[in-house]
Design an enzyme around this catalytic site. Structure first.
Site, mmCIF file in Angstrom:
data_model
loop_
_atom_site.group_PDB
_atom_site.id
_atom_site.type_symbol
_atom_site.label_atom_id
_atom_site.label_comp_id
_atom_site.label_asym_id
_atom_site.label_seq_id
_atom_site.Cartn_x
_atom_site.Cartn_y
_atom_site.Cartn_z
ATOM 1 N N LYS A 187 0.951 -1.263 0.184
ATOM 2 C CA LYS A 187 -0.072 -0.367 -0.144
ATOM 3 C C LYS A 187 0.670 1.741 -0.314
ATOM 4 O O LYS A 187 1.793 1.642 1.019
ATOM 5 C CB LYS A 187 -0.655 0.093 0.596
ATOM 6 C CG LYS A 187 -2.574 0.609 1.574
ATOM 7 C CD LYS A 187 -1.894 2.212 0.750
ATOM 8 C CE LYS A 187 -1.620 2.789 1.844
ATOM 9 N NZ LYS A 187 -2.136 4.522 1.222
ATOM 10 N N GLY A 239 5.788 4.727 8.788
ATOM 11 C CA GLY A 239 5.742 6.124 8.218
ATOM 12 C C GLY A 239 5.553 6.393 10.208
ATOM 13 O O GLY A 239 6.354 6.441 10.115
ATOM 14 N N SER A 240 4.578 7.436 10.286
ATOM 15 C CA SER A 240 4.562 8.361 11.214
ATOM 16 C C SER A 240 3.820 7.168 12.371
ATOM 17 O O SER A 240 3.330 6.780 12.822
ATOM 18 C CB SER A 240 3.429 9.575 11.442
ATOM 19 O OG SER A 240 1.971 8.619 11.417
ATOM 20 N N THR A 241 4.166 8.100 13.277
ATOM 21 C CA THR A 241 4.507 7.379 15.124
ATOM 22 C C THR A 241 2.922 7.359 15.490
ATOM 23 O O THR A 241 2.296 6.346 15.939
ATOM 24 C CB THR A 241 5.039 7.942 15.900
ATOM 25 O OG1 THR A 241 6.386 8.055 15.327
ATOM 26 C CG2 THR A 241 5.264 7.276 17.452
ATOM 27 N N THR A 243 0.281 6.546 13.120
ATOM 28 C CA THR A 243 -0.549 5.358 12.150
ATOM 29 C C THR A 243 0.112 4.783 12.559
ATOM 30 O O THR A 243 -0.743 3.361 12.539
ATOM 31 C CB THR A 243 -0.064 5.916 11.020
ATOM 32 O OG1 THR A 243 -0.604 7.618 10.625
ATOM 33 C CG2 THR A 243 -0.853 5.086 10.382
ATOM 34 N N GLY A 244 1.349 4.355 12.756
ATOM 35 C CA GLY A 244 1.836 2.998 13.862
ATOM 36 C C GLY A 244 1.078 2.835 15.124
ATOM 37 O O GLY A 244 0.502 1.311 14.892
ATOM 38 N N GLU A 262 8.205 0.759 11.811
ATOM 39 C CA GLU A 262 9.538 1.440 11.560
ATOM 40 C C GLU A 262 8.940 2.960 11.465
ATOM 41 O O GLU A 262 7.842 3.402 10.233
ATOM 42 C CB GLU A 262 10.186 1.136 9.873
ATOM 43 C CG GLU A 262 10.660 0.142 10.111
ATOM 44 C CD GLU A 262 12.084 0.010 10.397
ATOM 45 O OE1 GLU A 262 12.624 0.523 11.684
ATOM 46 O OE2 GLU A 262 12.804 -1.105 10.806
ATOM 47 N N CYS A 297 13.459 10.057 7.493
ATOM 48 C CA CYS A 297 13.532 10.167 9.428
ATOM 49 C C CYS A 297 14.240 9.369 9.867
ATOM 50 O O CYS A 297 14.203 10.425 11.289
ATOM 51 C CB CYS A 297 13.028 8.203 8.830
ATOM 52 S SG CYS A 297 14.017 7.026 7.500
ATOM 53 N N GLU A 396 8.990 15.714 15.464
ATOM 54 C CA GLU A 396 9.585 15.462 14.452
ATOM 55 C C GLU A 396 8.865 16.602 13.214
ATOM 56 O O GLU A 396 7.058 16.381 12.933
ATOM 57 C CB GLU A 396 8.974 14.351 13.681
ATOM 58 C CG GLU A 396 9.524 13.686 12.805
ATOM 59 C CD GLU A 396 9.970 12.862 11.645
ATOM 60 O OE1 GLU A 396 8.558 12.017 11.898
ATOM 61 O OE2 GLU A 396 10.511 11.569 11.638
HETATM 62 P P1 NAD Z 1 1.287 8.401 7.227
HETATM 63 O O1 NAD Z 1 2.093 7.362 8.815
HETATM 64 O O2 NAD Z 1 0.706 9.965 7.292
HETATM 65 O O3 NAD Z 1 1.951 7.279 6.350
HETATM 66 C C1 NAD Z 1 2.815 6.289 6.141
HETATM 67 C C2 NAD Z 1 1.328 5.061 4.766
HETATM 68 O O4 NAD Z 1 -0.065 4.376 6.637
HETATM 69 C C3 NAD Z 1 0.822 5.358 3.849
HETATM 70 O O5 NAD Z 1 0.550 4.979 3.235
HETATM 71 C C4 NAD Z 1 -0.403 5.684 4.783
HETATM 72 O O6 NAD Z 1 -1.940 6.116 2.931
HETATM 73 C C5 NAD Z 1 -0.812 5.264 5.927
HETATM 74 N N1 NAD Z 1 -2.238 5.178 6.398
HETATM 75 C C6 NAD Z 1 -2.868 6.375 7.053
HETATM 76 N N2 NAD Z 1 -3.611 6.317 8.021
HETATM 77 C C7 NAD Z 1 -3.337 4.794 7.752
HETATM 78 C C8 NAD Z 1 -4.133 3.841 9.067
HETATM 79 N N3 NAD Z 1 -5.014 4.175 9.845
HETATM 80 N N4 NAD Z 1 -4.734 2.595 8.615
HETATM 81 C C9 NAD Z 1 -3.143 1.853 7.778
HETATM 82 N N5 NAD Z 1 -2.447 2.692 7.397
HETATM 83 C C10 NAD Z 1 -2.247 4.026 7.259
HETATM 84 O O7 NAD Z 1 3.522 8.480 7.293
HETATM 85 P P2 NAD Z 1 3.683 9.995 5.957
HETATM 86 O O8 NAD Z 1 3.596 11.302 6.794
HETATM 87 O O9 NAD Z 1 3.597 9.355 4.819
HETATM 88 O O10 NAD Z 1 5.515 9.707 6.364
HETATM 89 C C11 NAD Z 1 6.065 10.656 6.640
HETATM 90 C C12 NAD Z 1 6.269 9.283 8.280
HETATM 91 O O11 NAD Z 1 7.600 8.369 8.112
HETATM 92 C C13 NAD Z 1 7.776 10.833 9.501
HETATM 93 O O12 NAD Z 1 7.285 11.165 10.629
HETATM 94 C C14 NAD Z 1 8.642 9.927 8.955
HETATM 95 O O13 NAD Z 1 9.669 9.555 10.031
HETATM 96 C C15 NAD Z 1 8.476 8.647 9.093
HETATM 97 N N6 NAD Z 1 9.593 7.238 7.898
HETATM 98 C C16 NAD Z 1 10.213 6.526 9.437
HETATM 99 C C17 NAD Z 1 10.711 5.986 8.658
HETATM 100 C C18 NAD Z 1 12.343 4.881 9.556
HETATM 101 O O14 NAD Z 1 12.499 3.797 8.867
HETATM 102 N N7 NAD Z 1 11.491 4.878 10.685
HETATM 103 C C19 NAD Z 1 11.333 6.115 7.170
HETATM 104 C C20 NAD Z 1 10.546 7.352 6.238
HETATM 105 C C21 NAD Z 1 9.606 7.875 6.533
#
Ligand code: NAD
Length: 494
Positions: A187, A239-241, A243-244, A262, A297, A396
C-alpha cells in the site's frame, strides 16, 4: 536538461490501476483520489482509492498464491533468479521510475536517478542473493534427539509505505519478504503511488508468479483495511508514530497479526568543541538535514553543539546551506526540490512560526520560495537557541529545518539533550577524543549511531529505532529476514 525531463514528463505513461494477480485491474471502489505533484501543484494522476472490497480481492489473490506454493515452494535458487531479473528490469527502467518518483514527490531528478531507483535495484539484488544462502540450525540438544530450527515464510504480508523514499522503502520490504517466499500486498502512500505500481508490473515481467506481489493505491483507509484484515499474517509499516499506533491497535483487535513498525525520528548530531574538522562537520550536518528537503526519517534534525564552537559551526552550516542549489526538481542541477505536498509545507511552516513563540532565533531561511509556480518549496532553515522542552526540539518537523541546542561542554549535558526526546532512530557524535566519542556513542539511545560521520548507509546494515521510532524488527540486512519468517522447531526422537 530540464527541457528533456519536462518533455518526458508530458508523455510518460502514468500507472493508475491497482495491480492484483500480476496485472493492472479496475478497482471495485467507486472512489478516487488525485496525486498532486508538489513541483507545480498540478494533478499528476487520478487513482482509485481502493476500499475493503479491493483489499479482500488482493488478500485472496495473495493467499491463493501462498497456499498453492507457486512461489514459496520454488527452489530458493529459482526465487533468486526471478528477483535478479526484477532488479535488472528496475535498472533498465531507471529513468522512467525516477521520473515517476520525482513527479509524485518533488525530489530532485538527480537524486531519484542516482539514489532512489538504483537503491531499489541494489536492495532487490542483495535479497535475491540472500534467498539461497540462509541456512537452518541444528540445536545442541544432546544425544537421543535431533531438533532442527528452520525459517518458514509468514504467509500474506501487507507492506504499508510512506512517501519520503517510496521506491527504496518498498524494496526494503518486498526484497526480504519475497526472497523468503511470502506473498505481498504493498500500500504505497497516497502522495507517491506511481513508481510502486510500475515496480509491480516489472516484477510480473521478471517472472514473479501472479498474486505474489500486489499493489493497492489508496489513502489511509486502504492501509487501515489491510491492518484490520483477518487473513493478513503480517503488517510491515513505515510511517508516522501516530499511524503506527493505529496499525498496532488494528492488529490487536483483529487476528493479532505480527507487526513491525519503522516510525519517526528527531535525531541529534552531538558536536564537541574538539571535533576534528569543523568544515567536514558543517557539510555533514547540512546534508544530514537538508537532503530530500529534510523529509528523511533519520535526518539529523537537531544539532547539539558545545557553546565554544556553536557560533562558528552554525555560521559554517549556514554557508553550506546557502550554497545548495534549490530549484525545479526536473532540473538535474537541483539539490533541493519541493516538499511532498501543500499540507506538509503548511505543517513545516507552522513549526517555523512556533519557533518565535518558543524563544528560538531564525538564523537562516524560514521563508517559502517558488522556483516553479504553484509548487511547495521552502528555504533551508536554521533555528538556534532552542530550549530542550520546546515542541520544535521534541516533535518531528520533517522538513528542511535544523534545530540548534547548545551545551556547556560536559558529556552529561550533551547526552541529556541528545536523549531528550521519545524518539531513538539515529544519532552522531563528533569529537577528536576517541574515548569520549565511544562513550557518548554507547550512551546515545538510537538504532544507528555515527562517530565522526553521519548518514553512511548500506543495505548490509539494519535500519530501525528505539522507543517511539518503532519496534518489531529491522529493515535492511539479514536481520530483515526475521520480520518475514517464523522460526519452526522440529523434534525427532532418536
Ligand atoms: P503516515 O503515517 O501518514 O503514512 C504512512 C502510510 O500509512 C501511508 O501509506 C498512509 O496512507 C498509511 N496510513 C494512513 N493512515 C493509516 C491507518 N489508519 N492505518 C494504516 N495505514 C495508514 O506517514 P507519512 O506522512 O506518509 O510519512 C512520514 C513519516 O514516516 C514520518 O514520521 C517519518 O519519520 C516516517 N518514516 C520513518 C522511516 C523509518 O524507517 N523509521 C522511514 C521513512 C519515513
Amino acid at each position: 536538461m530540464t527541457t528533456t525531463w519536462t518533455q518526458a514528463a508530458r508523455t510518460i505513461p502514468r500507472p493508475t490501476q491497482a495491480v492484483i494477480d500480476g496485472v493492472g485491474v479496475e478497482a471495485l471502489t467507486d472512489r478516487s483520489f488525485d496525486s498532486i505533484g508538489p513541483r507545480d501543484g498540478e494533478v499528476v494522476a487520478t487513482l482509485p482509492a481502493c476500499d475493503e472490497r479491493d483489499v479482500d480481492r488482493a488478500v485472496a489473490a495473495a493467499r491463493a498464491a501462498f497456499a498453492d506454493g507457486r512461489w514459496r515452494d520454488r527452489a530458493p535458487a529459482e526465487r533468486k533468479a526471478v528477483l535478479h531479473r526484477f532488479a535488472d528490469l528496475v535498472d533498465a527502467h531507471r529513468d522512467e521510475l525516477a521520473l515517476l518518483e520525482t513527479l509524485d514527490t518533488g525530489k530532485p531528478i538527480g537524486d531519484t536517478t542516482a539514489v532512489d531507483a538504483p537503491g531499489a535495484a541494489t536492495t532487490l539484488r542483495w535479497y535475491a542473493e540472500a534467498a539461497d544462502k540462509v541456512y537452518g540450525e541444528v540445536a545442541p540438544t544432546g544425544p537421543g534427539a535431533l531438533a532442527t530450527i528452520t525459517r518458514e515464510p509468514m504467509g500474506v504480508v501487507a507492506a504499508i509505505v510512506p512517501w519520503n523514499y517510496p521506491m527504496i522503502i518498498t524494496a526494503w520490504k518486498i526484497g526480504p519478504a519475497l526472497a523468503t517466499g511470502n506473498s505481498v500486498i504493498v500500500k504505497p502512500a497516497e502522495q507517491s503511488p506511481m513508481a510502486t505500481l510500475r515496480l509491480a508490473e516489472l516484477a510480473s515481467q521478471a517472472g514473479l508468479p501472479p498474486g505474489v506481489l500486489n499493489v493497492l493505491p489508496g489513502e489511509g483507509a486502504t492501509g487501515a483495511a489491510l491492518a484490520a484484515h483477518g487473513d493478513v499474517d503480517k503488517v510491515t509499516f513505515t510511517g508516522s508514530t501516530a499511524t503506527g499506533r493505529k496499525v498496532l491497535e488494528a492488529a490487536a483487535a483483529s487476528n493479532l497479526k505480527s507487526v513491525s513498525l519503522e516510525l519517526g525520528g528527531k535525531s541529534p548530531q552531538v558536536v564537541f568543541a574538539d571535533a576534528p574538522d569543523l568544515d567536514a562537520v558543517a557539510e555533514a550536518v547540512a546534508w544530514g538535514i537538508f537532503y530530500n528537503q529534510g523529509q528523511t526519517c533519520h535526518a539529523g534534525s537537531r544539532l547539539v553543539v558545545e557553546d565554544a564552537v556553536a557560533d562558528e559551526l552554525v555560521g559554517r552550516i549556514a554557508e553550506v546551506a546557502r550554497g545548495l542549489t534549490a530549484g525545479d526538481p526536473l532540473d538535474e542541477a537541483t539539490q533541493l526540490g519541493a516538499l511532498v505536498s501543500r499540507e506538509q509545507l503548511e505543517r513545516v511552516v507552522g513549526y517555523i512560526d512556533l519557533a518565535g513563540q518558543e524563544g528560538a532565533t531564525v538564523v537562516l531561511g524560514g521563508g517559502r520560495s517558488e522556483p516553479v509556480e504553484g509548487g511547495c518549496y521552502l528555504e533551508p532553515t536554521i533555528l538556534d537557541h532552542v530550549r530542550a522542552d520546546a515542541r520544535i526540539a521534541t516533535e518531528e518537523i520533517f522538513g528542511p529545518v535544523l534545530v540548534v541546542q547548545r551545551f556547556d561542554g560536559t558529556q552529561d549535558a550533551a547526552l541529556h539533550l541528545a536523549n531528550g526526546t521519545d524518539y531513538g532512530l539515529a544519532g552522531a557524535v563528533w569529537s577528536a577524543d576517541h574515548a569520549r566519542a565511544e562513550r557518548v556513542a554507547a550512551r546515545l539511545r538510537a538504532g544507528s549511531v555515527y562517530v565522526n560521520c553521519f548518514d553512511l548507509g548500506d543495505v548490509t546494515v539494519p535500519h530501525g529505532g528505539f522507543g517511539a521510532s518503532g519496534f518489531g524488527g529491522r529493515d535492511k540486512s539479514l536481520h530483515a529476514l526475521d520480520q518475514y519468517t517464523e522460526l519452526k522447531t522440529t523434534w525427532r526422537s532418536l
